[in-house]
Design an enzyme around this catalytic site. Structure first.
Site, PDB file in Angstrom:
ATOM      1  N   GLN A  42       0.813  -1.217   0.000  1.00 41.05           N
ATOM      2  CA  GLN A  42       0.000   0.000   0.000  1.00 41.05           C
ATOM      3  C   GLN A  42       0.848   1.271   0.000  1.00 41.05           C
ATOM      4  O   GLN A  42       0.418   2.318   0.473  1.00 41.05           O
ATOM      5  CB  GLN A  42      -0.933  -0.010   1.219  1.00 41.05           C
ATOM      6  CG  GLN A  42      -1.886  -1.193   1.240  1.00 41.05           C
ATOM      7  CD  GLN A  42      -2.753  -1.213   2.488  1.00 41.05           C
ATOM      8  OE1 GLN A  42      -2.788  -0.253   3.270  1.00 41.05           O
ATOM      9  NE2 GLN A  42      -3.448  -2.316   2.700  1.00 41.05           N
ATOM     10  N   CYS A  43       2.026   1.187  -0.560  1.00 39.88           N
ATOM     11  CA  CYS A  43       2.957   2.319  -0.590  1.00 39.88           C
ATOM     12  C   CYS A  43       2.828   3.063  -1.914  1.00 39.88           C
ATOM     13  O   CYS A  43       2.440   2.481  -2.944  1.00 39.88           O
ATOM     14  CB  CYS A  43       4.380   1.800  -0.414  1.00 39.88           C
ATOM     15  SG  CYS A  43       5.676   3.060  -0.463  1.00 39.88           S
ATOM     16  N   GLY A  44       3.181   4.343  -1.887  1.00 37.98           N
ATOM     17  CA  GLY A  44       3.171   5.116  -3.119  1.00 37.98           C
ATOM     18  C   GLY A  44       4.192   4.616  -4.131  1.00 37.98           C
ATOM     19  O   GLY A  44       4.096   4.919  -5.323  1.00 37.98           O
TER      20      GLY A  44
END
Length: 239
Positions: free
Chosen positions: A112-114
């Protein structure tokens, strides 16, 4: 040398601990002990002569013990990535020595990281291109950065394999910093410190490892996988 030998005599109860300092001052080498002014009783002299005869010389004793210590240290301290065992997503042990002869890219991943989309996409691209030439990507999920890897091992694998077609191994979720950091990551960090300290700074930090298991380079989370393609190729082409 005399310091070592005097400790030996104290440990063997051949001299009293209170006599330790004066003994060190008066004896410089093993061969001079019996000729020194230090008073040793005949039984002690006899035991010490037996000791000298058994070890042949103080030098051989000292070097032998130092070699033993070095060998012990070398045998207990990891010398490469190949010395570690990690857990796969199902909790099974994986001995990383199975990757001997392979070039490794080790990455702490998050779902769920950019940086997730770009990194996973490029990792898959590199793996498809170089896996037959000896590249392996080892992905280690970690939830320490923004809690961006909250899922179970099964959920993480399904996400990476379904959405990004990841065919490389995704291991058990670990910690990479702090007191519970995985031993492998403690080794990686000690082998290649970061620009602002050894700790991993964020998701998708990358370590490049050669065919002998040595850490060659470390890349920041914002460094794209394709930008290090040249470094990987150089290692792959080495015999």
């Amino acid at each position: 040398m005399s310091h070592f030998l005097s400790r030996f005599l104290v440990n063997k109860n051949l001299i009293r601990p209170s006599s330790f300092s004066s003994f060190v001052k008066q004896t410089r080498f093993c061969s001079s002990i019996l000729a020194s002014n230090y008073s040793l009783s005949e039984p002690i002299k006899t035991q010490f002569l037996c000791f000298l005869n058994h070890t042949k010389s103080s030098k051989s004793l000292f070097l032998g013990l130092r070699a033993d210590h070095t060998m012990t240290s070398q045998s207990t301290e990891p010398q490469s990535v190949h010395d570690f065992t990690v857990k796969d997503a199902k909790g099974n042990d994986v001995d990383l020595s199975i990757y001997k002869g392979k070039v490794l890219l080790i990455v702490n991943v998050a779902s769920q990281c950019g940086l997730t989309n770009s990194n996973y996409t490029e990792l898959t691209k590199l793996y498809e291109k170089y896996k037959d030439q000896g590249l392996e990507i080892l992905a280690f999920p970690c939830n320490q950065f923004g809690s961006q890897e909250p899922g179970t091992n099964e959920q993480i694998q399904e996400f990476a394999c379904t959405r990004f077609k990841a065919e490389y191994p995704i291991f058990d979720k670990i910690e990479v910093n702090g007191p519970n950091a995985a031993p492998l990551y403690n080794y990686l960090k000690s082998a290649k410190g970061g620009l602002f300290g050894d700790n991993i700074k964020w998701n998708f930090s990358k370590f490049l490892v050669d065919k002998e298991g040595r850490v060659v380079d470390r890349y920041a989370p914002t460094t794209s996988p394709v930008s290090i393609e040249k470094d990987m190729k150089n290692l792959l082409e080495k015999a």
